[in-house]
Design an enzyme around this catalytic site. Structure first.
Site, PDB file in Angstrom:
ATOM      1  N   GLU A 152       0.837  -1.213   0.000  1.00 31.54           N
ATOM      2  CA  GLU A 152       0.000   0.000   0.000  1.00 31.54           C
ATOM      3  C   GLU A 152       0.865   1.254   0.000  1.00 31.54           C
ATOM      4  O   GLU A 152       0.548   2.242  -0.668  1.00 31.54           O
ATOM      5  CB  GLU A 152      -0.939   0.019   1.222  1.00 31.54           C
ATOM      6  CG  GLU A 152      -1.941  -1.117   1.287  1.00 31.54           C
ATOM      7  CD  GLU A 152      -3.037  -1.061   0.216  1.00 31.54           C
ATOM      8  OE1 GLU A 152      -3.030  -0.135  -0.611  1.00 31.54           O
ATOM      9  OE2 GLU A 152      -3.879  -1.975   0.194  1.00 31.54           O
TER      10      GLU A 152
ATOM     11  N   ARG B 111       0.648   3.759  -3.259  1.00 34.68           N
ATOM     12  CA  ARG B 111       0.023   5.067  -3.004  1.00 34.68           C
ATOM     13  C   ARG B 111       1.071   6.161  -2.836  1.00 34.68           C
ATOM     14  O   ARG B 111       0.961   7.235  -3.442  1.00 34.68           O
ATOM     15  CB  ARG B 111      -0.848   5.008  -1.748  1.00 34.68           C
ATOM     16  CG  ARG B 111      -2.030   4.076  -1.925  1.00 34.68           C
ATOM     17  CD  ARG B 111      -2.877   3.965  -0.672  1.00 34.68           C
ATOM     18  NE  ARG B 111      -3.632   2.721  -0.710  1.00 34.68           N
ATOM     19  CZ  ARG B 111      -4.940   2.597  -0.493  1.00 34.68           C
ATOM     20  NH1 ARG B 111      -5.655   3.638  -0.190  1.00 34.68           N
ATOM     21  NH2 ARG B 111      -5.534   1.423  -0.556  1.00 34.68           N
TER      22      ARG B 111
HETATM   23  C1  DMJ Z   1      -6.221   0.227  -5.098  1.00 27.58           C
HETATM   24  O1  DMJ Z   1      -5.466   0.470  -3.980  1.00 27.58           O
HETATM   25  C2  DMJ Z   1      -5.409  -0.395  -6.193  1.00 27.58           C
HETATM   26  O2  DMJ Z   1      -6.069  -0.262  -7.402  1.00 27.58           O
HETATM   27  C3  DMJ Z   1      -5.111  -1.842  -5.929  1.00 27.58           C
HETATM   28  O3  DMJ Z   1      -4.418  -2.437  -6.980  1.00 27.58           O
HETATM   29  C4  DMJ Z   1      -6.402  -2.602  -5.709  1.00 27.58           C
HETATM   30  N1  DMJ Z   1      -7.218  -1.987  -4.714  1.00 27.58           N
HETATM   31  C5  DMJ Z   1      -7.428  -0.574  -4.699  1.00 27.58           C
HETATM   32  C6  DMJ Z   1      -8.659  -0.084  -5.412  1.00 27.58           C
HETATM   33  O4  DMJ Z   1      -9.747  -0.886  -5.395  1.00 27.58           O
END
Ligand code: DMJ
Length: 591
Positions: free
Chosen positions: A181, A185
């Site tokens: 994450e 992000r």
């Molecule tokens: C996001 O954090 C990213 O797209 C990830 O690959 C999958 N989940 C979430 C969105 O649904």
């Protein structure tokens, strides 16, 4: 003379006289045998001709049917099956300008609610009107939103966010952060902000957080641990995975780490991330499908779920995108090859519902399939379109022979196969995903769906947390086909978010798409992904052209660095940053 002529003529006619044969039984038998044989031969030929005629007419009927199906599929909602590359100069009509303004207004509403109630926190709880630190208190929504603000031309908001990054962002947190994450992000968000604005502060900050994450890769296999303490560096995998890591978590850092190496000239990030794929490639199966739990100590595990949904999804996405990021050169050919194997595996999981023939991707548990699909797997039609756009004639041939292994190699099956390969994965899967939304009372999709015989689709887990995957695919399909239907579908979905999820203090998810009961979280990916893909869906294709940019799995566009076969990371002289060129191309033309 006359007598002899008459006697010769009567001797000729004697063969027609039955008494001749009655006196000679052997000749009679011979004659009968010849007669039977000739009759049988004539009858046999005629039967054969008749049979062939029937077969030929059945075959030509089948060929006609398949031709019609192909035509039908070509014109299903006008979808073109020729995905040769991104379409340029797609028409930008007044309604598109109006719609992207509406999406921009939604972003302004989401962002100003975050600014007002949760500034510097990871996420906004709109109903409680406060921030929550779900990622360790590192401003996840703020960083996730930087590039969306920039692309939408929200300059003042972008500048305020940039000042916070420069002066207040502190990664020194005693917090066990998710490596995945934080990478997608934060590292992705910062690098994208750098590539768009040219501002070096974002690379410095990306380097700071990446250095804190890097010890997670110090494992026996090089497959990272799932979490790492940002201040102290302690690593671990969660207990609920049986001590292992998760496929999507361990295999979704390559784009960001390669990009960071390219922008800093320091190879160490790229080496760590690429080594994971090399490790997985050692025992990569022919169908390219990997179980969702893998071990940082031992590599690929023997048994767990295989899925293109939660915990599997972005591993497959990055195989393709690293190849695109690497300019499709021989240096990244192994990624493309692994991706092609996985697509062969994906095809083997494709099924159709009854009675309406919705195409879906099953999950696999050991030897058996489960008729379930996550909304998360709705990124797949977009990925398939993106992957097919790189195919030259040689590759198409390869795709065909790949698929031949799945079906019996007859004329009919090859044609069927072409239909599946060429049409189903894009148009049909996207149609299913759109119907995940359309089939509920709120017109918002649930988290996952089950497909029972005779019942098409039914919602399993019924929440909706503002996810982007379906609109992501609609964006790619629009870019590659130029078909306005995808814009219409995206608009329907946007309106459902406006109706159900927008409240005075931001946007919330739904606890249940059947009742419309709201939750209390504005997920950071709503600003990073959902609103960005919707905005781009209604924008000209020159805005973040897919020839120049590759999106990470959190929808952060990273500029593709020109690279040649014999060129190593850090050697490239061509890392262009900032969007001066983009501005001329009209990135902000309509603001
Ligand atoms: C996001 O954090 C990213 O797209 C990830 O690959 C999958 N989940 C979430 C969105 O649904």
């Amino acid at each position: 003379m006359a007598r002899s002529r008459s006697s010769s003529s009567s001797s000729k006619w004697r063969y027609c006289n039955p008494s001749y044969y009655l006196k000679r039984p052997t000749r009679l038998a011979l004659l009968l045998i010849v007669f039977v044989c000739v009759s049988f031969f004539v009858w046999d030929r005629q039967t054969l001709v008749r049979e062939h005629e029937v077969e030929i007419s059945t075959l030509s009927e089948e060929v006609n049917q398949l031709k019609n199906m192909l035509e039908e599929l070509k014109s299903v909602d006008g979808v073109s099956v020729k995905l040769i590359g991104e379409k340029k100069d797609l028409p930008d009509e007044p309604i598109d300008v109006e719609r992207r303004q509406k999406v921009k207004e939604a972003m302004i509403h989401a962002w100003s609610s975050y600014e007002k109630y949760a500034w510097g926190h990871d996420e906004l709880q709109p109903q409680s009107k406060k921030g929550v630190d779900s990622f360790g208190g590192i401003g996840a929504t703020l960083i996730d939103s930087l590039d969306t603000l920039f692309i939408m031309g929200l300059d003042e908001q972008f500048q305020r966010a940039r000042e916070w990054v420069a002066n207040s962002l502190d990664f020194n947190k005693d917090y066990s952060a998710s490596v995945f994450e934080t990478t997608i992000r934060v590292v992705g968000g910062l690098l994208s902000a750098h590539d768009l604005s040219g501002d070096k502060i974002f690379v410095e900050k990306a380097r700071d957080i990446a250095d804190r994450l890097l010890p997670a890769w110090n494992t026996p296999t090089g497959i990272p641990y799932n979490t790492i303490n940002l201040a102290h560096g302690n690593t671990r995998n969660p207990g609920w995975t049986g001590g292992g890591n998760i496929l999507a978590d361990a295999g979704t850092e390559q784009l960001e780490f390669i990009a960071l190496s390219q922008r800093t000239g320091d190879l160490k990030y790229q080496l760590k991330a690429e080594n994971v794929i090399a490790e997985l490639n050692k025992t990569f199966p022919d169908d390219g499908l990997l179980p969702i739990y893998i071990s940082s100590d031992r590599g690929i595990g023997s048994y767990s779920t295989i899925t293109f949904g939660a915990m599997g999804d972005s591993f497959y996405e990055y195989l393709l995108k690293v190849w695109i990021q690497g300019n499709r050169t021989s240096a990244v050919r192994n990624y493309r090859e692994m991706w092609e194997k996985s697509m062969k595996g994906l095809l083997s999981l494709v099924r159709k519902t009854t009675p309406s023939s919705f195409t879906y991707i099953c999950e696999k548990h050991g030897g058996s399939l489960t008729d379930k699909m996550d909304e998360l797997a709705c990124f797949a039609p977009g990925m398939l379109a993106l992957g097919s756009s790189g195919y030259g004639p040689a590759d198409s041939q390869k795709m065909l022979s790949l698929a031949e292994e799945v079906f019996v190699a007859s004329l009919k099956s090859i044609l069927k196969l072409l239909l599946v390969v060429v049409s189903d994965p894009y148009a049909k899967l996207a149609w299913t995903c759109y119907n995940f939304y359309q089939s509920t009372p709120t017109k918002l999709a649930g988290e996952n769906y089950f497909f029972h015989p005779g019942e098409d689709m039914s919602v399993g887990t019924s929440w909706n947390i503002l996810r982007p995957e379906t609109v992501e695919s609609l964006f790619y399909l629009w870019r590659f086909t130029g078909n306005r239907t995808y814009r219409e579908w995206g608009w329907d979905i946007f309106q459902a978010f406006e109706k159900n999820s927008r409240i005075e203090t931001g946007y919330v998810g739904l606890k249940d798409v059947n009742t419309g009961v709201k939750d209390d979280k504005m997920q950071s990916f709503f600003l990073a992904e959902t609103l960005k893909y919707l905005y781009l869906l209604f924008s000209p294709s020159s805005v973040i052209s897919l020839d120049e940019w590759v999106f990470n799995t959190e929808a952060h566009p990273l500029r593709i660095v020109t690279r040649h076969d014999d060129e190593h990371v850090g050697q490239s002289k061509n890392i262009q940053t900032g969007l001066k060129r983009g501005r001329k191309e009209g990135l902000f033309g309509d603001h």
